[in-house]
Design a protein around this motif. Structure first.
Motif, PDB file in Angstrom:
ATOM      1  N   ASP A 256      51.977  30.118  42.249  1.00 27.68           N
ATOM      2  CA  ASP A 256      53.262  28.218  41.776  1.00 27.68           C
ATOM      3  C   ASP A 256      51.919  27.878  41.414  1.00 27.68           C
ATOM      4  O   ASP A 256      51.615  26.968  40.102  1.00 27.68           O
ATOM      5  N   LEU A 257      50.227  27.937  41.655  1.00 22.51           N
ATOM      6  CA  LEU A 257      49.937  26.502  41.333  1.00 22.51           C
ATOM      7  C   LEU A 257      48.342  28.137  40.272  1.00 22.51           C
ATOM      8  O   LEU A 257      47.499  27.371  39.647  1.00 22.51           O
ATOM      9  N   GLY A 258      48.328  28.949  40.557  1.00 19.03           N
ATOM     10  CA  GLY A 258      47.243  29.421  39.437  1.00 19.03           C
ATOM     11  C   GLY A 258      46.117  30.043  40.220  1.00 19.03           C
ATOM     12  O   GLY A 258      46.036  30.048  41.214  1.00 19.03           O
ATOM     13  N   LEU A 259      45.450  30.917  39.627  1.00 12.00           N
ATOM     14  CA  LEU A 259      44.419  31.764  40.868  1.00 12.00           C
ATOM     15  C   LEU A 259      43.054  31.019  41.253  1.00 12.00           C
ATOM     16  O   LEU A 259      42.783  30.560  42.129  1.00 12.00           O
ATOM     17  N   LEU A 260      42.273  29.730  39.924  1.00 13.92           N
ATOM     18  CA  LEU A 260      41.628  28.904  40.460  1.00 13.92           C
ATOM     19  C   LEU A 260      42.255  27.502  41.272  1.00 13.92           C
ATOM     20  O   LEU A 260      41.484  27.443  42.343  1.00 13.92           O
ATOM     21  N   ASN A 261      43.221  27.193  41.388  1.00  9.50           N
ATOM     22  CA  ASN A 261      43.820  26.236  42.879  1.00  9.50           C
ATOM     23  C   ASN A 261      43.985  27.143  43.139  1.00  9.50           C
ATOM     24  O   ASN A 261      43.535  26.595  44.675  1.00  9.50           O
ATOM     25  N   SER A 262      44.303  28.362  44.222  1.00 12.44           N
ATOM     26  CA  SER A 262      44.039  29.463  45.647  1.00 12.44           C
ATOM     27  C   SER A 262      43.141  29.672  45.637  1.00 12.44           C
ATOM     28  O   SER A 262      42.683  29.280  46.744  1.00 12.44           O
ATOM     29  N   LEU A 263      41.816  29.813  44.691  1.00 12.58           N
ATOM     30  CA  LEU A 263      40.036  29.825  45.161  1.00 12.58           C
ATOM     31  C   LEU A 263      39.953  28.960  45.967  1.00 12.58           C
ATOM     32  O   LEU A 263      39.202  28.470  46.742  1.00 12.58           O
TER      33      LEU A 263
ATOM     34  N   SER B 203      41.984  26.216  47.359  1.00 13.22           N
ATOM     35  CA  SER B 203      42.450  26.541  48.224  1.00 13.22           C
ATOM     36  C   SER B 203      41.568  26.875  49.803  1.00 13.22           C
ATOM     37  O   SER B 203      41.320  26.514  51.102  1.00 13.22           O
ATOM     38  N   LEU B 204      41.365  28.640  49.275  1.00 14.41           N
ATOM     39  CA  LEU B 204      40.633  28.811  50.244  1.00 14.41           C
ATOM     40  C   LEU B 204      39.537  28.491  51.314  1.00 14.41           C
ATOM     41  O   LEU B 204      39.033  28.325  51.725  1.00 14.41           O
ATOM     42  N   ALA B 205      38.792  27.775  49.450  1.00 15.95           N
ATOM     43  CA  ALA B 205      37.491  27.089  50.222  1.00 15.95           C
ATOM     44  C   ALA B 205      37.494  25.572  50.787  1.00 15.95           C
ATOM     45  O   ALA B 205      36.593  25.799  52.033  1.00 15.95           O
ATOM     46  N   THR B 206      38.696  25.294  50.704  1.00 20.74           N
ATOM     47  CA  THR B 206      38.702  24.337  51.284  1.00 20.74           C
ATOM     48  C   THR B 206      39.059  24.581  52.631  1.00 20.74           C
ATOM     49  O   THR B 206      38.793  23.475  53.474  1.00 20.74           O
TER      50      THR B 206
ATOM     51  N   GLU C 260      45.278  39.278  39.672  1.00 15.63           N
ATOM     52  CA  GLU C 260      44.776  38.077  40.090  1.00 15.63           C
ATOM     53  C   GLU C 260      45.165  37.824  41.405  1.00 15.63           C
ATOM     54  O   GLU C 260      43.752  37.743  41.789  1.00 15.63           O
ATOM     55  N   LEU C 261      45.363  38.985  42.294  1.00 19.78           N
ATOM     56  CA  LEU C 261      45.560  38.982  42.977  1.00 19.78           C
ATOM     57  C   LEU C 261      44.196  39.999  44.053  1.00 19.78           C
ATOM     58  O   LEU C 261      43.986  39.766  45.044  1.00 19.78           O
ATOM     59  N   VAL C 262      44.447  41.124  42.862  1.00 19.23           N
ATOM     60  CA  VAL C 262      42.140  41.575  43.107  1.00 19.23           C
ATOM     61  C   VAL C 262      41.603  40.649  44.061  1.00 19.23           C
ATOM     62  O   VAL C 262      40.552  40.335  44.439  1.00 19.23           O
ATOM     63  N   VAL C 263      41.052  39.462  42.396  1.00 18.69           N
ATOM     64  CA  VAL C 263      40.267  38.813  43.133  1.00 18.69           C
ATOM     65  C   VAL C 263      40.478  37.725  43.663  1.00 18.69           C
ATOM     66  O   VAL C 263      39.550  37.455  44.824  1.00 18.69           O
ATOM     67  N   TYR C 264      41.857  37.515  44.534  1.00 14.39           N
ATOM     68  CA  TYR C 264      42.346  36.446  44.968  1.00 14.39           C
ATOM     69  C   TYR C 264      41.497  36.628  46.924  1.00 14.39           C
ATOM     70  O   TYR C 264      41.311  37.017  47.242  1.00 14.39           O
ATOM     71  N   ARG C 265      42.586  38.319  46.801  1.00 12.60           N
ATOM     72  CA  ARG C 265      42.413  39.040  48.128  1.00 12.60           C
ATOM     73  C   ARG C 265      40.642  39.270  49.093  1.00 12.60           C
ATOM     74  O   ARG C 265      40.199  38.990  49.814  1.00 12.60           O
ATOM     75  N   VAL C 266      40.103  39.868  48.055  1.00 13.60           N
ATOM     76  CA  VAL C 266      38.319  40.559  47.337  1.00 13.60           C
ATOM     77  C   VAL C 266      37.897  38.516  48.274  1.00 13.60           C
ATOM     78  O   VAL C 266      36.583  38.757  49.134  1.00 13.60           O
TER      79      VAL C 266
ATOM     80  N   SER D  80      33.971  41.227  30.489  1.00 14.95           N
ATOM     81  CA  SER D  80      33.959  41.282  32.712  1.00 14.95           C
ATOM     82  C   SER D  80      34.638  40.129  33.529  1.00 14.95           C
ATOM     83  O   SER D  80      33.638  38.698  32.308  1.00 14.95           O
ATOM     84  N   LEU D  81      34.669  39.855  33.883  1.00 11.22           N
ATOM     85  CA  LEU D  81      34.793  38.584  35.035  1.00 11.22           C
ATOM     86  C   LEU D  81      34.612  39.158  36.679  1.00 11.22           C
ATOM     87  O   LEU D  81      34.299  40.254  36.822  1.00 11.22           O
ATOM     88  N   VAL D  82      33.718  38.344  36.610  1.00 10.09           N
ATOM     89  CA  VAL D  82      32.569  38.301  37.938  1.00 10.09           C
ATOM     90  C   VAL D  82      32.844  37.176  38.603  1.00 10.09           C
ATOM     91  O   VAL D  82      33.711  35.637  38.598  1.00 10.09           O
ATOM     92  N   LEU D  83      32.994  37.834  39.922  1.00 10.62           N
ATOM     93  CA  LEU D  83      33.824  36.696  41.106  1.00 10.62           C
ATOM     94  C   LEU D  83      32.527  37.023  41.839  1.00 10.62           C
ATOM     95  O   LEU D  83      32.063  37.970  42.163  1.00 10.62           O
ATOM     96  N   ARG D  84      31.582  35.850  42.665  1.00  7.98           N
ATOM     97  CA  ARG D  84      30.487  36.046  43.959  1.00  7.98           C
ATOM     98  C   ARG D  84      30.943  34.786  44.967  1.00  7.98           C
ATOM     99  O   ARG D  84      31.287  33.811  44.195  1.00  7.98           O
ATOM    100  N   VAL D  85      30.883  35.366  45.748  1.00 10.98           N
ATOM    101  CA  VAL D  85      30.926  34.881  47.057  1.00 10.98           C
ATOM    102  C   VAL D  85      29.044  35.093  47.597  1.00 10.98           C
ATOM    103  O   VAL D  85      28.907  36.208  47.804  1.00 10.98           O
ATOM    104  N   ALA D  86      28.580  34.186  47.472  1.00  9.53           N
ATOM    105  CA  ALA D  86      27.544  34.526  48.278  1.00  9.53           C
ATOM    106  C   ALA D  86      27.157  33.161  49.474  1.00  9.53           C
ATOM    107  O   ALA D  86      27.189  31.719  49.494  1.00  9.53           O
ATOM    108  N   ASP D  87      26.397  33.035  50.684  1.00  6.44           N
ATOM    109  CA  ASP D  87      26.463  32.500  51.273  1.00  6.44           C
ATOM    110  C   ASP D  87      24.998  32.675  52.251  1.00  6.44           C
ATOM    111  O   ASP D  87      23.879  33.415  51.596  1.00  6.44           O
ATOM    112  N   ASP D  88      24.677  31.730  52.597  1.00  7.04           N
ATOM    113  CA  ASP D  88      22.561  31.329  53.666  1.00  7.04           C
ATOM    114  C   ASP D  88      22.920  32.159  54.709  1.00  7.04           C
ATOM    115  O   ASP D  88      22.104  31.791  55.302  1.00  7.04           O
ATOM    116  N   GLY D  89      23.686  32.824  55.555  1.00  9.97           N
ATOM    117  CA  GLY D  89      23.606  33.888  56.176  1.00  9.97           C
ATOM    118  C   GLY D  89      22.911  34.430  57.091  1.00  9.97           C
ATOM    119  O   GLY D  89      21.834  34.680  56.160  1.00  9.97           O
TER     120      GLY D  89
END
Length: 324
Positions: free
Chosen positions: A195-202, A204-207, A233-239, A266-275
């Motif tokens: 409904d809202l696209g990839l960026l809004n979905s990402l 939403s995951l962050a929120t 889009e589904l692959v980026v979202y699921r990862v 290339s499209l680069v998705l990065r998820v980094a934490d300080d854990g």
């Protein structure tokens, strides 16, 4: 030649040895050297030299024949179908070229079959998620809504303060359960993605991570992001979803960065934490990381999971996109 490539390896070795022995015999037969009844020292030296020459020539010929087997063995130890593309160098023209060619063709076939199987499995997984999400929404969600309406009616009719307090407690518990069911249903079936696209979905995951785990997420979405197909889009979202879930469950982090940028083609998705980051020496990947790798391969991408500088875990998904 074609007939030698089709010849079994056993007969190639036999013919190589036979050729060396025939040549050695002819040399001894037509050479002026003779051997006395009692072998003299000089004659023994000539025979020893001749034997060494025959063995040396045989070793050189067999080395060119069997060297690809050693390289084949080493390559077989390094093969990992989760990281496709590794092949044995087949530029040589030795007798084992057919073996090298057959090995590389086998890898091509295995990777194609694995890719098809992986795509089918992930498609079936998404279909099953859709079915479960639909049942949760239609069956469990509606049942809890009916229970909540019944509790409201009971609350309006109740006069005893203790009964009113009990019903209100049940109402709050039912509301929480209903919200949890809706949340699980949305995670199983990313309706926001449609409904809202990839960026809004990402976003939403962050929120959701911040609300449920109390971990702030800094979002960094670069400009000029390309238009992606539904599968990508589904692959980026699921990862991203799996990476953020792992942060909430295992990382013990206090902050997370979620970024999506374009780097060349290339499209680069990065998820980094300080854990706490990956355990030192830990090589066994869980099903979550393996699932992310499988999804990345499905769209021709790659996934890297490791410790980032300064501590914590970094998940990087790289997906090729068309140049605009």
């Amino acid at each position: 030649m074609t007939w030698t490539r089709a010849m079994p390896l056993f007969w190639r070795v036999v013919l190589t040895n036979g050729l060396v022995f025939v040549v050695g015999t002819l040399v001894l037969a037509f050479s002026p050297a003779t051997v006395s009844q009692r072998v003299r020292t000089t004659e023994a030296a000539v025979l020893a030299v001749g034997l060494l020459v025959i063995v040396g020539v045989n070793a050189v010929l067999l080395r060119s024949l069997l060297r690809p087997l050693d390289r084949l063995t080493a390559t077989m130890r390094e093969i990992d179908l989760r990281s496709p593309g590794l092949r044995l160098d087949d530029q040589g023209r030795g007798p084992a070229a057919a073996l090298v060619e057959g090995f590389n063709e086998m890898l091509d076939r295995l990777e194609r079959e694995r890719s098809a199987t992986r795509a089918h499995a992930l498609s079936a997984q998404e279909a099953e998620r859709q079915r479960i999400a639909q049942e949760l929404h239609d069956e469990v969600g509606q049942s809890l809504t009916v229970v909540l309406l019944g509790l409201k009616q009971a609350r309006d009719r109740a006069t005893d303060p203790e009964v009113v307090a009990t019903v209100e407690t049940l109402q709050e518990t039912t509301r929480s359960a209903l919200e949890e069911v809706r949340r699980i249903s949305q995670r199983l079936r990313p309706g926001l993605l449609e409904d809202l696209g990839l960026l809004n979905s990402l976003a939403s995951l962050a929120t959701e991570l911040t609300e449920t785990a109390g971990i702030p997420v800094a979002k960094g979405f670069g400009p000029g992001l390309p238009t992606l197909g539904p599968e990508t889009e589904l692959v980026v979202y699921r990862v991203a979803q799996e990476a953020l879930t792992n942060v909430a469950r295992h990382a013990r982090a206090t902050s997370v960065h979620l970024g999506l940028t374009r780097r060349g083609g290339s499209l680069v998705l990065r998820v980094a934490d300080d854990g706490r980051g990956p355990r030192p020496g830990g090589h066994v990947e869980g099903s979550g990381i393996q699932g992310m790798r499988e999804r990345a391969l499905l769209v021709g991408g790659s996934l890297r999971v490791g410790r980032q500088e300064g501590g914590g875990t970094e998940v990087v998904l790289v997906v090729p996109v068309e140049e605009s």
